[in-house]
Design a protein around this motif. Structure first.
Motif, PDB file in Angstrom:
ATOM      1  N   ARG A  72       0.856  -1.176   0.000  1.00  0.00           N
ATOM      2  CA  ARG A  72       0.000   0.000   0.000  1.00  0.00           C
ATOM      3  C   ARG A  72       0.894   1.229   0.000  1.00  0.00           C
ATOM      4  O   ARG A  72       2.051   1.164   0.364  1.00  0.00           O
ATOM      5  CB  ARG A  72      -0.892   0.047   1.255  1.00  0.00           C
ATOM      6  N   GLY A  73       0.336   2.330  -0.390  1.00  0.00           N
ATOM      7  CA  GLY A  73       1.059   3.584  -0.237  1.00  0.00           C
ATOM      8  C   GLY A  73       1.990   3.931  -1.377  1.00  0.00           C
ATOM      9  O   GLY A  73       1.883   3.411  -2.483  1.00  0.00           O
ATOM     10  N   ASN A  74       2.929   4.791  -1.048  1.00  0.00           N
ATOM     11  CA  ASN A  74       3.824   5.416  -2.025  1.00  0.00           C
ATOM     12  C   ASN A  74       4.675   4.435  -2.819  1.00  0.00           C
ATOM     13  O   ASN A  74       4.949   4.649  -3.977  1.00  0.00           O
ATOM     14  CB  ASN A  74       4.769   6.396  -1.322  1.00  0.00           C
ATOM     15  N   GLY A  75       5.115   3.364  -2.183  1.00  0.00           N
ATOM     16  CA  GLY A  75       6.049   2.461  -2.841  1.00  0.00           C
ATOM     17  C   GLY A  75       5.407   1.411  -3.728  1.00  0.00           C
ATOM     18  O   GLY A  75       6.105   0.723  -4.464  1.00  0.00           O
ATOM     19  N   ARG A  76       4.086   1.272  -3.706  1.00  0.00           N
ATOM     20  CA  ARG A  76       3.436   0.186  -4.440  1.00  0.00           C
ATOM     21  C   ARG A  76       3.666   0.278  -5.951  1.00  0.00           C
ATOM     22  O   ARG A  76       3.893  -0.732  -6.607  1.00  0.00           O
ATOM     23  CB  ARG A  76       1.946   0.156  -4.143  1.00  0.00           C
ATOM     24  N   ARG A  77       3.604   1.471  -6.500  1.00  0.00           N
ATOM     25  CA  ARG A  77       3.844   1.614  -7.954  1.00  0.00           C
ATOM     26  C   ARG A  77       5.246   1.149  -8.329  1.00  0.00           C
ATOM     27  O   ARG A  77       5.440   0.497  -9.356  1.00  0.00           O
ATOM     28  CB  ARG A  77       3.630   3.051  -8.398  1.00  0.00           C
ATOM     29  N   LEU A  78       6.204   1.491  -7.511  1.00  0.00           N
ATOM     30  CA  LEU A  78       7.579   1.062  -7.788  1.00  0.00           C
ATOM     31  C   LEU A  78       7.718  -0.456  -7.678  1.00  0.00           C
ATOM     32  O   LEU A  78       8.461  -1.075  -8.442  1.00  0.00           O
ATOM     33  CB  LEU A  78       8.556   1.752  -6.838  1.00  0.00           C
ATOM     34  N   VAL A  79       7.004  -1.060  -6.750  1.00  0.00           N
ATOM     35  CA  VAL A  79       7.011  -2.523  -6.633  1.00  0.00           C
ATOM     36  C   VAL A  79       6.425  -3.136  -7.902  1.00  0.00           C
ATOM     37  O   VAL A  79       6.950  -4.115  -8.433  1.00  0.00           O
ATOM     38  CB  VAL A  79       6.240  -2.990  -5.377  1.00  0.00           C
ATOM     39  N   LEU A  80       5.353  -2.540  -8.421  1.00  0.00           N
ATOM     40  CA  LEU A  80       4.750  -3.041  -9.660  1.00  0.00           C
ATOM     41  C   LEU A  80       5.695  -2.870 -10.850  1.00  0.00           C
ATOM     42  O   LEU A  80       5.768  -3.743 -11.713  1.00  0.00           O
ATOM     43  CB  LEU A  80       3.412  -2.344  -9.923  1.00  0.00           C
ATOM     44  N   VAL A  81       6.430  -1.762 -10.883  1.00  0.00           N
ATOM     45  CA  VAL A  81       7.434  -1.560 -11.939  1.00  0.00           C
ATOM     46  C   VAL A  81       8.513  -2.634 -11.815  1.00  0.00           C
ATOM     47  O   VAL A  81       8.911  -3.251 -12.816  1.00  0.00           O
ATOM     48  CB  VAL A  81       8.051  -0.139 -11.856  1.00  0.00           C
ATOM     49  N   ALA A  82       8.988  -2.872 -10.597  1.00  0.00           N
ATOM     50  CA  ALA A  82      10.013  -3.897 -10.373  1.00  0.00           C
ATOM     51  C   ALA A  82       9.495  -5.267 -10.812  1.00  0.00           C
ATOM     52  O   ALA A  82      10.212  -6.024 -11.474  1.00  0.00           O
ATOM     53  CB  ALA A  82      10.419  -3.930  -8.901  1.00  0.00           C
ATOM     54  N   LEU A  83       8.252  -5.554 -10.475  1.00  0.00           N
ATOM     55  CA  LEU A  83       7.660  -6.836 -10.876  1.00  0.00           C
ATOM     56  C   LEU A  83       7.602  -6.960 -12.396  1.00  0.00           C
ATOM     57  O   LEU A  83       7.959  -7.994 -12.958  1.00  0.00           O
ATOM     58  CB  LEU A  83       6.268  -6.988 -10.274  1.00  0.00           C
ATOM     59  N   GLY A  84       7.193  -5.902 -13.066  1.00  0.00           N
ATOM     60  CA  GLY A  84       7.169  -5.913 -14.534  1.00  0.00           C
ATOM     61  C   GLY A  84       8.549  -6.158 -15.118  1.00  0.00           C
ATOM     62  O   GLY A  84       8.699  -6.918 -16.088  1.00  0.00           O
ATOM     63  N   LEU A  85       9.561  -5.545 -14.541  1.00  0.00           N
ATOM     64  CA  LEU A  85      10.930  -5.737 -15.024  1.00  0.00           C
ATOM     65  C   LEU A  85      11.415  -7.169 -14.782  1.00  0.00           C
ATOM     66  O   LEU A  85      12.076  -7.764 -15.640  1.00  0.00           O
ATOM     67  CB  LEU A  85      11.869  -4.725 -14.370  1.00  0.00           C
ATOM     68  N   LEU A  86      11.076  -7.727 -13.636  1.00  0.00           N
ATOM     69  CA  LEU A  86      11.470  -9.109 -13.358  1.00  0.00           C
ATOM     70  C   LEU A  86      10.759 -10.091 -14.290  1.00  0.00           C
ATOM     71  O   LEU A  86      11.356 -11.079 -14.727  1.00  0.00           O
ATOM     72  CB  LEU A  86      11.195  -9.461 -11.893  1.00  0.00           C
TER      73      LEU A  86
END
Length: 171
Positions: A72-86
């Motif tokens: 949740r929160g501010n970091g979730r978008r970055l986690v989704l970007v990281a997941l897409g890259l992986l």
């Protein structure tokens, strides 16, 4: 639980990205050598490095998926970007690198194929792309972790010197 998953995601994605960087450095070093040396080193790489990639990439993806679901929160978008890259790394690996690995595993050091340099170049380009993707995924997870930690710290009341009174309590 979220801290453990975040830590595991950072650990496995960092190990995987570091592993890919090391392989990239080795592969770039091999560019100045001939077909027999390249083939011999690739056969050594193929002995166990695929196993190392699996035991770091798969847990990195699984823990990052969990982080994306629970995040949740501010970091979730970055986690989704990281997941897409992986996921991109996984797809490139399946589509390009693993088929070339399978082909190279039957190469002869004494008689490499005539097109060995073309095959090497295709593998190395795909590997460079997945290395960059893995490094950026790790970076995104680090930044997401910092944002999550910062957001959690802001939500926690800071205790003052007076028992039971938090900084910001003016009651």
């Amino acid at each position: 639980m979220a801290k453990v998953v975040r830590g595991a995601s950072l650990l496995f994605s960092g190990l995987f990205a570091g592993f890919l960087v090391c392989v990239l450095v080795l592969e770039m070093s091999l560019r100045s050598f001939g077909a027999s040396v390249y083939t011999q080193v690739r056969l050594v790489e193929l002995d166990s490095l695929d196993k190392l990639a699996s035991v770091t990439l798969i847990p990195a993806i699984v823990t990052t998926v969990a982080l994306a679901i629970w995040g949740r929160g501010n970091g979730r978008r970055l986690v989704l970007v990281a997941l897409g890259l992986l996921v991109l790394v996984f797809v490139l690996t399946l589509a390009i690198n693993l088929p070339i690995n399978a082909d190279q595993s039957s190469w002869s050091v004494q008689h490499p194929p005539v097109d060995w340099a073309d095959v090497r170049d295709r593998w190395q380009v795909a590997h460079a792309i997945r290395t960059l993707a893995a490094v950026f995924a790790f970076g995104a997870l680090v930044v997401a972790s910092q944002r999550t930690t910062t957001a959690s710290a802001k939500q926690q009341p800071v205790r003052g010197l007076v028992p039971g009174v938090s900084v910001g309590d003016h009651g």
